[in-house]
Design a protein around this motif. Structure first.
Motif, PDB file in Angstrom:
ATOM      1  N   LEU A   1       1.136  -0.466  -0.042  1.00  0.00           N
ATOM      2  CA  LEU A   1      -0.101  -0.082  -0.161  1.00  0.00           C
ATOM      3  C   LEU A   1       0.610   1.154  -0.419  1.00  0.00           C
ATOM      4  O   LEU A   1       1.146   2.655  -1.061  1.00  0.00           O
ATOM      5  CB  LEU A   1      -1.369  -0.216   1.024  1.00  0.00           C
ATOM      6  N   LEU A   2       2.060   1.445   0.625  1.00  0.00           N
ATOM      7  CA  LEU A   2       2.660   2.210   1.182  1.00  0.00           C
ATOM      8  C   LEU A   2       3.714   2.531  -0.452  1.00  0.00           C
ATOM      9  O   LEU A   2       3.413   3.517  -1.432  1.00  0.00           O
ATOM     10  CB  LEU A   2       3.650   2.056   1.889  1.00  0.00           C
ATOM     11  N   ALA A   3       3.927   1.069  -1.197  1.00  0.00           N
ATOM     12  CA  ALA A   3       4.380   1.395  -2.540  1.00  0.00           C
ATOM     13  C   ALA A   3       3.917   1.801  -3.584  1.00  0.00           C
ATOM     14  O   ALA A   3       4.361   2.866  -4.651  1.00  0.00           O
ATOM     15  CB  ALA A   3       5.478   0.651  -2.981  1.00  0.00           C
ATOM     16  N   LEU A   4       2.163   1.702  -3.340  1.00  0.00           N
ATOM     17  CA  LEU A   4       1.521   1.918  -4.001  1.00  0.00           C
ATOM     18  C   LEU A   4       0.574   3.605  -3.925  1.00  0.00           C
ATOM     19  O   LEU A   4       0.592   4.587  -4.766  1.00  0.00           O
ATOM     20  CB  LEU A   4      -0.074   1.335  -4.648  1.00  0.00           C
ATOM     21  N   THR A   5       1.250   4.224  -2.762  1.00  0.00           N
ATOM     22  CA  THR A   5       0.726   5.598  -2.882  1.00  0.00           C
ATOM     23  C   THR A   5       1.663   6.764  -3.379  1.00  0.00           C
ATOM     24  O   THR A   5       2.082   7.488  -3.777  1.00  0.00           O
ATOM     25  CB  THR A   5       0.829   5.447  -1.349  1.00  0.00           C
ATOM     26  N   ILE A   6       3.115   5.795  -2.936  1.00  0.00           N
ATOM     27  CA  ILE A   6       4.100   6.602  -3.742  1.00  0.00           C
ATOM     28  C   ILE A   6       4.759   6.387  -4.956  1.00  0.00           C
ATOM     29  O   ILE A   6       4.512   7.506  -5.506  1.00  0.00           O
ATOM     30  CB  ILE A   6       5.540   6.303  -3.300  1.00  0.00           C
ATOM     31  N   GLY A   7       3.975   5.782  -5.255  1.00  0.00           N
ATOM     32  CA  GLY A   7       3.653   5.319  -6.892  1.00  0.00           C
ATOM     33  C   GLY A   7       3.146   6.759  -7.667  1.00  0.00           C
ATOM     34  O   GLY A   7       2.819   7.179  -8.754  1.00  0.00           O
ATOM     35  N   ALA A   8       1.870   6.341  -6.964  1.00  0.00           N
ATOM     36  CA  ALA A   8       0.740   7.483  -7.310  1.00  0.00           C
ATOM     37  C   ALA A   8       1.351   8.997  -7.844  1.00  0.00           C
ATOM     38  O   ALA A   8       1.193   9.973  -8.392  1.00  0.00           O
ATOM     39  CB  ALA A   8      -0.577   7.300  -6.641  1.00  0.00           C
ATOM     40  N   ILE A   9       2.351   8.809  -6.196  1.00  0.00           N
ATOM     41  CA  ILE A   9       2.382  10.739  -5.736  1.00  0.00           C
ATOM     42  C   ILE A   9       3.225  10.449  -6.947  1.00  0.00           C
ATOM     43  O   ILE A   9       3.200  12.073  -7.410  1.00  0.00           O
ATOM     44  CB  ILE A   9       2.744  10.801  -4.704  1.00  0.00           C
ATOM     45  N   LEU A  10       4.264  10.402  -7.430  1.00  0.00           N
ATOM     46  CA  LEU A  10       5.745  10.462  -8.023  1.00  0.00           C
ATOM     47  C   LEU A  10       4.916  10.201  -9.634  1.00  0.00           C
ATOM     48  O   LEU A  10       5.032  11.486 -10.401  1.00  0.00           O
ATOM     49  CB  LEU A  10       6.311   9.282  -8.085  1.00  0.00           C
ATOM     50  N   LEU A  11       3.612   9.832  -9.668  1.00  0.00           N
ATOM     51  CA  LEU A  11       3.538  10.056 -11.166  1.00  0.00           C
ATOM     52  C   LEU A  11       2.642  10.978 -11.352  1.00  0.00           C
ATOM     53  O   LEU A  11       2.418  11.677 -12.077  1.00  0.00           O
ATOM     54  CB  LEU A  11       2.472   8.258 -11.034  1.00  0.00           C
ATOM     55  N   ALA A  12       2.292  11.628 -10.241  1.00  0.00           N
ATOM     56  CA  ALA A  12       1.400  12.826 -10.342  1.00  0.00           C
ATOM     57  C   ALA A  12       2.240  13.926 -10.109  1.00  0.00           C
ATOM     58  O   ALA A  12       1.702  14.513 -10.742  1.00  0.00           O
ATOM     59  CB  ALA A  12       0.036  13.009  -9.317  1.00  0.00           C
ATOM     60  N   VAL A  13       3.577  13.950  -9.678  1.00  0.00           N
ATOM     61  CA  VAL A  13       4.710  14.737 -10.076  1.00  0.00           C
ATOM     62  C   VAL A  13       4.486  14.647 -11.112  1.00  0.00           C
ATOM     63  O   VAL A  13       5.162  15.281 -11.960  1.00  0.00           O
ATOM     64  CB  VAL A  13       5.617  14.664  -9.208  1.00  0.00           C
ATOM     65  N   GLY A  14       5.241  14.102 -11.920  1.00  0.00           N
ATOM     66  CA  GLY A  14       5.487  14.049 -12.596  1.00  0.00           C
ATOM     67  C   GLY A  14       4.646  13.798 -14.253  1.00  0.00           C
ATOM     68  O   GLY A  14       5.174  14.995 -15.323  1.00  0.00           O
ATOM     69  N   ALA A  15       3.047  13.368 -14.326  1.00  0.00           N
ATOM     70  CA  ALA A  15       2.229  14.860 -14.845  1.00  0.00           C
ATOM     71  C   ALA A  15       2.205  15.929 -14.980  1.00  0.00           C
ATOM     72  O   ALA A  15       2.608  16.404 -15.985  1.00  0.00           O
ATOM     73  CB  ALA A  15       0.756  14.359 -14.325  1.00  0.00           C
ATOM     74  N   GLY A  16       2.625  16.575 -13.902  1.00  0.00           N
ATOM     75  CA  GLY A  16       2.572  18.215 -14.126  1.00  0.00           C
ATOM     76  C   GLY A  16       3.557  18.326 -14.850  1.00  0.00           C
ATOM     77  O   GLY A  16       3.409  19.932 -15.581  1.00  0.00           O
ATOM     78  N   MET A  17       4.558  17.915 -15.056  1.00  0.00           N
ATOM     79  CA  MET A  17       6.248  18.148 -15.415  1.00  0.00           C
ATOM     80  C   MET A  17       5.632  18.153 -17.328  1.00  0.00           C
ATOM     81  O   MET A  17       5.974  18.785 -18.327  1.00  0.00           O
ATOM     82  CB  MET A  17       7.184  16.638 -15.191  1.00  0.00           C
ATOM     83  N   PHE A  18       4.750  17.018 -17.468  1.00  0.00           N
ATOM     84  CA  PHE A  18       4.299  16.649 -18.923  1.00  0.00           C
ATOM     85  C   PHE A  18       3.360  17.470 -20.116  1.00  0.00           C
ATOM     86  O   PHE A  18       3.125  17.996 -20.449  1.00  0.00           O
ATOM     87  CB  PHE A  18       4.057  15.497 -19.341  1.00  0.00           C
ATOM     88  N   THR A  19       2.740  18.070 -18.420  1.00  0.00           N
ATOM     89  CA  THR A  19       1.306  18.631 -19.302  1.00  0.00           C
ATOM     90  C   THR A  19       1.974  19.473 -19.914  1.00  0.00           C
ATOM     91  O   THR A  19       0.639  20.251 -20.843  1.00  0.00           O
ATOM     92  CB  THR A  19       0.491  19.592 -17.881  1.00  0.00           C
ATOM     93  N   ALA A  20       2.220  20.748 -19.836  1.00  0.00           N
ATOM     94  CA  ALA A  20       2.310  21.991 -21.062  1.00  0.00           C
ATOM     95  C   ALA A  20       3.345  21.636 -22.261  1.00  0.00           C
ATOM     96  O   ALA A  20       3.005  21.533 -23.103  1.00  0.00           O
ATOM     97  CB  ALA A  20       3.660  22.935 -20.349  1.00  0.00           C
ATOM     98  N   THR A  21       3.931  20.504 -21.986  1.00  0.00           N
ATOM     99  CA  THR A  21       4.569  20.244 -23.426  1.00  0.00           C
ATOM    100  C   THR A  21       3.766  19.187 -24.315  1.00  0.00           C
ATOM    101  O   THR A  21       4.033  18.820 -26.151  1.00  0.00           O
ATOM    102  CB  THR A  21       6.098  19.958 -23.145  1.00  0.00           C
ATOM    103  N   ARG A  22       3.339  17.806 -23.335  1.00  0.00           N
ATOM    104  CA  ARG A  22       2.769  16.387 -23.967  1.00  0.00           C
ATOM    105  C   ARG A  22       1.552  16.116 -23.040  1.00  0.00           C
ATOM    106  O   ARG A  22       0.750  15.933 -22.476  1.00  0.00           O
ATOM    107  CB  ARG A  22       3.222  15.362 -23.731  1.00  0.00           C
ATOM    108  N   PRO A  23       0.402  17.604 -23.836  1.00  0.00           N
ATOM    109  CA  PRO A  23      -1.096  17.533 -22.363  1.00  0.00           C
ATOM    110  C   PRO A  23      -2.006  16.165 -22.107  1.00  0.00           C
ATOM    111  O   PRO A  23      -2.114  15.788 -20.630  1.00  0.00           O
ATOM    112  CB  PRO A  23      -1.396  18.802 -23.542  1.00  0.00           C
ATOM    113  N   ARG A  24      -1.784  15.405 -23.469  1.00  0.00           N
ATOM    114  CA  ARG A  24      -2.667  14.097 -23.339  1.00  0.00           C
ATOM    115  C   ARG A  24      -2.035  13.278 -22.479  1.00  0.00           C
ATOM    116  O   ARG A  24      -2.237  12.260 -21.603  1.00  0.00           O
ATOM    117  CB  ARG A  24      -2.652  13.723 -24.812  1.00  0.00           C
ATOM    118  N   LEU A  25      -0.843  13.372 -22.604  1.00  0.00           N
ATOM    119  CA  LEU A  25       0.180  12.188 -21.856  1.00  0.00           C
ATOM    120  C   LEU A  25       0.271  12.818 -20.581  1.00  0.00           C
ATOM    121  O   LEU A  25       0.252  11.632 -19.474  1.00  0.00           O
ATOM    122  CB  LEU A  25       1.673  12.229 -21.880  1.00  0.00           C
ATOM    123  N   GLY A  26       0.380  13.712 -20.124  1.00  0.00           N
ATOM    124  CA  GLY A  26       0.202  14.456 -18.902  1.00  0.00           C
ATOM    125  C   GLY A  26      -0.816  14.046 -17.778  1.00  0.00           C
ATOM    126  O   GLY A  26      -1.033  13.712 -17.114  1.00  0.00           O
TER     127      GLY A  26
END
Length: 210
Positions: A15-40
């Protein structure tokens, strides 16, 4: 803590691993939003799904540890008996009773195993469903229930089976409408066994040889 120890720790804490993975994925989504909005957006949706899964799994885990909670009772369904060697084992449910799914005249029926009950008994609705017909010459028997004494009609079941236990031509008490909602396996069947005992959270039934 090195990378290998961290990986083992997260493996033991899914559960902790899944939580950390989801948070990291959300952070990564913010980085791609401007350049690749669909991927973000796809990454963000996946992260949200992961966090919702963590929440639901956490609630289920807490309910499982709290055996008296409404959620635990709802999740803890009645199961068929387990056969261990020559013995039939019934697990204790979250409500503190031994329940088993049995075959009454070939039809699945949920029973409470009650060593304090004289007869094996069913509700009228279940009796009709499995084809039990009260004996026309039977005047009925008085049974003590949690709601007081009732008059039940006797019938004979062709068979009652669960785990390695089988009883044929078994007397069964049929409770009146509105008075009996719980189907019970009582001493009319248990007395036919070689023995029974309770060990921890298990009811162990021993059939007679032969």
């Amino acid at each position: 803590m090195n990378l290998g120890e961290l990986a083992r720790f997260l493996f033991d804490q899914p559960l902790l691993a899944l939580t950390i993975g989801a948070i990291l994925l959300a952070v990564g989504a913010g980085m791609f939003t401007a350049t690749r909005p669909r991927l973000g957006q796809a990454m963000r949706n996946t992260a949200y799904f992961g966090l919702v899964a963590v929440l639901l799994l956490t609630v289920a885990q807490l309910a499982g540890h709290n055996s008296r909670s409404e959620a635990a009772l709802w999740l803890d369904r009645t199961r068929p008996a387990e056969i261990v060697g020559k013995e039939t084992v019934i697990a204790l449910r979250a409500d503190g009773h031994f329940w088993v799914e049995a075959q009454l005249n070939g039809t699945p029926v949920e029973f409470l195993v009650d060593t304090g009950a004289t007869y094996t008994g069913v509700s009228r609705r279940v009796a009709e469903h499995v084809g039990l017909q009260p004996d026309e010459n039977d005047a009925g028997v008085i049974l003590e229930t949690a709601n007081g004494p009732i008059v039940a009609r006797m019938a004979e079941a062709d068979s009652l089976r669960f785990g390695g236990i089988e009883a044929n031509a078994l007397p069964v008490a049929i409770g009146p409408d509105g008075e009996v909602d719980t189907n019970v396996i009582g001493m009319s069947l248990l007395s036919q066994l070689a023995g029974w005992r309770v060990e921890g959270n298990r009811l162990i039934l021993v059939p007679k040889e032969g």
